[in-house]
Design an enzyme around this catalytic site. Sequence first.
Site, short mmCIF file in Angstrom:
data_model
loop_
_atom_site.label_atom_id
_atom_site.label_comp_id
_atom_site.label_asym_id
_atom_site.label_seq_id
_atom_site.Cartn_x
_atom_site.Cartn_y
_atom_site.Cartn_z
N CYS A 106 -3.41 -23.41 -25.75
CA CYS A 106 -3.35 -24.30 -24.59
C CYS A 106 -3.04 -25.72 -25.03
CB CYS A 106 -4.68 -24.31 -23.84
SG CYS A 106 -5.10 -22.74 -23.09
N GLU B 255 0.25 -31.10 -20.49
CA GLU B 255 1.58 -31.55 -20.08
C GLU B 255 1.67 -33.07 -20.23
OE1 GLU B 255 4.59 -30.38 -18.81
OE2 GLU B 255 3.87 -28.40 -19.37
N ARG C 126 1.39 -24.11 -16.63
CA ARG C 126 2.70 -23.61 -17.02
C ARG C 126 2.54 -22.69 -18.24
NH1 ARG C 126 3.54 -28.93 -15.37
NH2 ARG C 126 5.36 -29.31 -14.08
#
Length: 130
Positions: free
Chosen positions: A74, A77, A89
């Site tokens: 992970c 953004e 996303r």
Amino acid sequence: MIRGIRGAITVEQNEANEIVTATETLLREMIRANDVAADHVSFVLISVTDDIDAAFPAQALRRIDGWTYVPVMCTREIPVPGSLPRCIRVMMTVATEKRQHEIHHVYLGEAVGLRPDLSDRESRFGECQR
């Protein structure tokens, strides 16, 4: 050939169960739409917007049978002003014989607005409305 499969989904709230459940929904649809087997996946990268921090969405991959050993990470953004809030996303890299235009990228919820061109294309080809 190694190809990337993109996907995105939004959540209503920064709540752990909603984040993991939404991510699982997105991943399962990406897998289904592209007939992906875990053994063909190099890795999965999941990014979230700054307003999502109640859970690691990567937990969702561990809910899917057979995906235990797929590497997943992970990240955040870039916080571009005016960008879509509460968005998760996914970039899945897979070994496939499919050509680039045969890959079905999946956008669910408000994330459909990120790539309406791909969502429209997929609905024209008989895929479920995204």
